[in-house]
Write a protein that holds these residues in place. Structure first.
Motif, PDB file in Angstrom:
ATOM      1  N   ALA A   1      30.266 -16.610  52.834  1.00 34.64           N
ATOM      2  CA  ALA A   1      30.797 -17.251  51.635  1.00 34.64           C
ATOM      3  C   ALA A   1      31.257 -16.200  50.620  1.00 34.64           C
ATOM      4  CB  ALA A   1      29.731 -18.161  51.018  1.00 34.64           C
ATOM      5  N   ALA A   2      30.402 -15.217  50.367  1.00 34.78           N
ATOM      6  CA  ALA A   2      30.754 -14.188  49.389  1.00 34.78           C
ATOM      7  C   ALA A   2      31.957 -13.376  49.875  1.00 34.78           C
ATOM      8  CB  ALA A   2      29.556 -13.275  49.157  1.00 34.78           C
ATOM      9  N   SER A   3      31.995 -13.063  51.181  1.00 32.30           N
ATOM     10  CA  SER A   3      33.126 -12.316  51.732  1.00 32.30           C
ATOM     11  C   SER A   3      34.416 -13.098  51.559  1.00 32.30           C
ATOM     12  CB  SER A   3      32.915 -12.035  53.213  1.00 32.30           C
ATOM     13  OG  SER A   3      31.696 -11.391  53.421  1.00 32.30           O
ATOM     14  N   THR A   4      34.333 -14.413  51.824  1.00 26.44           N
ATOM     15  CA  THR A   4      35.518 -15.254  51.671  1.00 26.44           C
ATOM     16  C   THR A   4      36.057 -15.157  50.254  1.00 26.44           C
ATOM     17  OG1 THR A   4      34.612 -16.739  53.319  1.00 26.44           O
ATOM     18  CG2 THR A   4      36.375 -17.609  51.945  1.00 26.44           C
ATOM     19  N   LEU A   5      35.152 -15.198  49.271  1.00 26.97           N
ATOM     20  CA  LEU A   5      35.589 -15.093  47.876  1.00 26.97           C
ATOM     21  C   LEU A   5      36.312 -13.777  47.630  1.00 26.97           C
ATOM     22  CD1 LEU A   5      32.721 -16.619  45.732  1.00 26.97           C
ATOM     23  CD2 LEU A   5      35.027 -17.491  46.123  1.00 26.97           C
ATOM     24  N   LEU A   6      35.750 -12.681  48.146  1.00 32.77           N
ATOM     25  CA  LEU A   6      36.377 -11.372  47.929  1.00 32.77           C
ATOM     26  C   LEU A   6      37.756 -11.319  48.600  1.00 32.77           C
ATOM     27  CD1 LEU A   6      35.784  -8.642  46.537  1.00 32.77           C
ATOM     28  CD2 LEU A   6      35.165  -7.764  48.771  1.00 32.77           C
TER      29      LEU A   6
END
Lengths: 297, 275
Positions: free
Chosen positions: B247-252
């Motif tokens: 999820a966090a990677s997707t945001l980045l």
């Protein structure tokens, strides 16, 4: 172009911020590590610069020399694989229609806008034992097994997942995956400028596609091939993240050893010596390149 | 099929198209899977069990992760601003002036680009430790060591891009401006700077991408107290990946792509004018 003496004030305003930054935060750290490489550990954190060459001798012991050799091999194989994968891509992009060209180029560059760590992490989920490749293979296997069972040949033995992660192959696949754009772009740049009439002439004179490719296209694209090789080989040689996350216990590369000397093992002088050996190899590679490039220009 | 592809119609050769397709699948499948499975309602992270935003909520409540995320963006923004300014100034100096040690200076500027990142990373780490760079500082200052390192490898790239842009600049425009009574500063502000602008945007964008993409320099220059996204994710991955990381990677990924698209749109009008 004017001499700096004509506008000394403007010159210094332009050059000083960057020059100082480079000196303070790049050259000085490198110089410090270079000094450390001739030093000895004194106490827990102290390093005494004694001018010893012991660190270099230790770095050149069979254990570490073997790792250096292995890093060179893995980087070389991965670079060759990247070249083989990239050449048709660059060829296809340079011969694509005007509308398609920018789209294809963007598609090549786009993954590069994702953090190195995230891309490496994404690769884990694909390659691991219960990852997507094995998942897909298992599906195919079970399908075939069901088919053979229905036609009366009996079911196949249970699916054995392939070990794709935590070995040297995974590291090579990771390097190809991460650095592919570095190879495609310089190749594309030279193929784009290539005079198509040479190819036509070669084909008209009866050379086949393969012969035309190896005797005409490859020599003409030499500059791009060499640039691409350099751009992939140097980071591949110094990689530590890819081998750390995708490699197994026997995929430790020189980058991992340097990292360990500076972090866990806390032997900075040895790490410094290795780091400089790695830089000297880099410089040697760059020197080789300029020799190749200048030979027939 | 009357029009068979000619011998040079590589773009219409089937094997080449299949090869291209295979390479794009290889490039994109891992990232697409990573993004898709950030919405997957399963901890095991392999079979699709339905759509959920749970992991985004979890990531949002994971305070260290958010802190790391914000830090990474702040570092990228500051490093981009500084590298764009000093990179552009260096580019102008190299473009405009002759000076005694110029080849040496250019060689030194190319070094951060060519040497393996790990060499630069350990050098910065040793340097900050040796000079006693303070590690216990209030928030934005605690990011200074990483930012300094990022600027050191970003600004040479900016200088290359801006210098390439300046090659096409007609210096008689500057002379005309000065003949008409403009000062050095006015000439710079109204003649040189507007011409540089696309180069500045492209260079700044490149710097930002490099900063967001970086793992190695950040890994070695972050102190024990500072959390950055790559370093945080690295430790999470080492202790077993969770969909939260996805999820966090997707945001980045989304942030990086949006920024790049904005910058590309900003650059476009000028290209049309030139064409």
């Amino acid at each position: 172009m004017e001499s700096w003496r004509q506008q000394p004030l403007v010159f210094w305003i332009f050059i000083l911020p960057g020059g100082l930054w480079l000196l303070l935060f790049f050259m000085a750290p490198l110089a410090l590590v270079w000094l450390f490489s001739f030093g000895e550990r004194a106490g827990v954190i102290g390093i005494e610069i004694t001018g010893t060459l012991a660190n270099y001798w230790e770095a050149l012991e069979p254990l570490y020399l073997g790792l250096f050799w292995k890093s060179l091999w893995i980087a070389a194989i991965a670079t060759l694989a990247t070249l083989i994968v990239s050449f048709p891509v660059a060829l296809a992009v340079s011969f694509a229609s005007r509308q398609m060209k920018p789209i294809l180029l963007l598609l090549v560059i786009l993954p590069f806008w994702t953090n190195l760590l995230i891309r490496t992490y994404a690769m884990i989920a694909v390659l691991r034992t219960n990852g997507y490749i094995n998942y897909g293979l298992e599906g195919v296997w079970n399908g075939v097994s069901a088919a053979t069972a229905t036609v009366g040949l009996g079911a196949l033995p249970a699916f054995q997942p392939l070990t794709l992660l935590y070995n040297n192959t995974a590291v090579i696949i990771g390097i190809v995956y991460i650095y592919l754009p570095f190879m495609v772009l310089p190749l594309y740049a030279t193929l784009e400028r290539l005079d198509r009439s040479f190819l036509e002439a070669s084909l008209d004179l009866g050379a086949g596609q393969w012969r035309t490719f190896f005797n005409v296209v490859v020599p003409l694209a030499k500059a791009g091939i060499i640039s691409g090789i350099i751009l992939v080989f140097i980071p591949a040689l110094g990689t530590f993240l890819i081998s750390d996350l995708l490699g197994g216990p026997d995929s430790q590369l020189i980058g991992n050893v340097i990292e360990r000397q500076f972090k866990a093992a806390n032997n900075w002088p040895l790490g410094a010596a290795m780091s400089f050996l790695l830089m000297y190899v880099t410089f040697a590679v760059l020197a080789l390149r300029s020799m190749f490039m200048n030979r027939d220009v | 099929m009357s029009d068979r592809p000619g011998p040079l119609d590589y773009s219409r050769k089937l094997w080449l198209r299949l090869w291209l397709l295979a390479v794009f699948v290889f490039l994109y499948a891992p990232i697409v899977i990573l993004v898709l499975f950030s919405f997957n309602d399963s901890k095991r992270n392999i079979v699709w069990r339905g759509f959920t935003l749970d992991y985004y909520v979890k990531a949002w409540h994971n305070a260290p992760l958010i802190e790391a995320f914000v830090n990474t963006l702040v570092i990228a923004l500051i490093a981009t601003a500084i590298s764009t300014v000093i990179g552009a100034l260096v580019a102008l100096a190299l473009w405009r002036f002759r000076f005694p040690v110029k080849p040496l200076f250019e060689g030194a500027m190319a070094l951060p680009i060519v040497i393996p990142e790990i060499c630069m990373g350990v050098a910065l780490m040793a340097f900050f430790a040796r000079i006693g760079w303070p590690t216990q500082m209030p928030w934005p200052l605690s990011l200074a060591s990483i930012t300094v390192g990022h600027v050191a490898f970003c600004f040479p790239f900016v200088a290359i891009v801006v210098r390439a842009r300046m090659v096409g600049f007609d210096r008689s425009l500057e002379e005309a401006s000065k003949d008409l009574g403009a000062s050095e500063w006015q000439t710079f502000r109204y003649i040189t700077l507007p011409y540089m602008q696309p180069g500045l945007i492209a260079g700044g964008l490149l710097a930002m991408t490099l900063s967001l993409d970086d793992f190695v320099i950040t890994f070695f220059t972050s102190g024990p107290e500072t959390l950055t996204f790559p370093v945080k994710v690295y430790s999470m991955v080492r202790f077993g990946a969770t969909p939260e990381v996805n999820a966090a990677s997707t945001l980045l990924i989304v942030i990086t792509i949006v920024l790049t698209v904005i910058a590309m749109l900003l650059q476009r009008p000028d290209k049309e004018l030139q064409a």
